[in-house]
Design an enzyme around this catalytic site. Sequence first.
Site, PDB file in Angstrom:
ATOM      1  CD  GLU A 146      -8.689   1.722  -3.082  1.00  0.00           C
ATOM      2  OE1 GLU A 146      -8.269   1.506  -4.245  1.00  0.00           O
ATOM      3  OE2 GLU A 146      -9.888   1.876  -2.814  1.00  0.00           O
ATOM      4  CB  CYS A 178      -8.623   3.539  -7.013  1.00  0.00           C
ATOM      5  SG  CYS A 178      -9.722   4.114  -8.299  1.00  0.00           S
TER       6      CYS A 178
END
Length: 352
Positions: A342, A309
Amino acid sequence: MSLCLKTLNEKIAYIKKLFEDFKEIQIQSFSSQTKSYRNKAEFAIFHKDDDIFYAMFDGKKKYIIKDFEIANDKIKTAMPTVLNALNSNKKLKEKLFAIEFLSTKFDISVTLLYHKNIDLIKKELENFSLELKLKIIARSKGKKLVFNGEILKQELDIFEKKYYYLYSNECFIQANTFINEKMIEWILTELKTQDKKDLLELYCGYGNFTIPLSFVFDNILATEVSKKNIEFALENCKLNNTKNINFARLSSEELNKAINKERSFFRLKNVNLDDFSFSHILVDPPRAGLSKDVVNLVKKYENIIYVSCNPKSLKDNIKDIDTHELKKLAIFDQFANTEHIECIAILKKKGF
Ligand SMILES: C[S@@+](CC[C@H](N)C(=O)[O-])C[C@H]1O[C@@H](n2cnc3c(N)ncnc32)[C@H](O)[C@@H]1O
């Protein structure tokens, strides 16, 4: 959550620039709807005169939130109902400082965070939960009260096969269910053409990736530091009738010590590490990425699947994993309409 907005095209351009040293790399991207996708939302509570409001902070700047358009429909429907009910009850709104909504395809829970002893408002909380027909969790320092349950059931649809999960708001939850399903499908697609034996998974949470992957690997050892996540992971094995996963509550740093035989752990008493033949390692660390020790650990395995992330820590780690080549990189717009990105990277040991 940052209030700075970014489109998927801007994110793709950013990632291309960040990874420009990796010339042959093809970058794939997966879009999400940009509104009504987010299955969790956390707000500060702002008190003005006698009223309370949802609020968010961007640095020191405060925003009153009336309409949180990235939240999914369940959360958007609950938000005004919950706020009105709180505003009409002095005891419930007093010293309330934050609120969290968590939803699945079936269900929703609301967590209220207080700066006062919640035992004193137990009856009001109970009535609030009954009237709104909601799962309510109240928390104050060292205390937690639960009304109407706190466990949520989720269903993921992966290539038309259904997987079931139980979890609570004490677990880590991927924020965008549709994109979560796409990430799992992408990993499974990538794995299709690879030789697979056993999988070592780090940062496994409640088994989000572990459960679907257990159907394509011989055996899995999956580790995670949070006790709650591991409790739910064990439940989720039963729910999906999987029998080839060993979950262990260990930090990745502890696992590294166990694998290097520097230390033995009671929590691994039922696991013989030498019985595994790991062809793959999957990591999904927090934003900071992998520590030096964990970078050295992942280097041992032929195939690395790195879910991230934070593209900056991903890139730094990949540079340090100099034993491997970056083969594929995919961007998933899990946090559509925000600046967060992400990615999943696939790496293979050089010479294989
Ligand atoms: C980004 S989440 C991923 C969870 C899971 N893969 C999923 O998809 O739901 C990172 C997870 O790592 C766990 N964690 C944080 N630090 C850790 C550490 N040092 N060792 C092992 N797990 C850790 C957190 O509890 C969290 O569940």
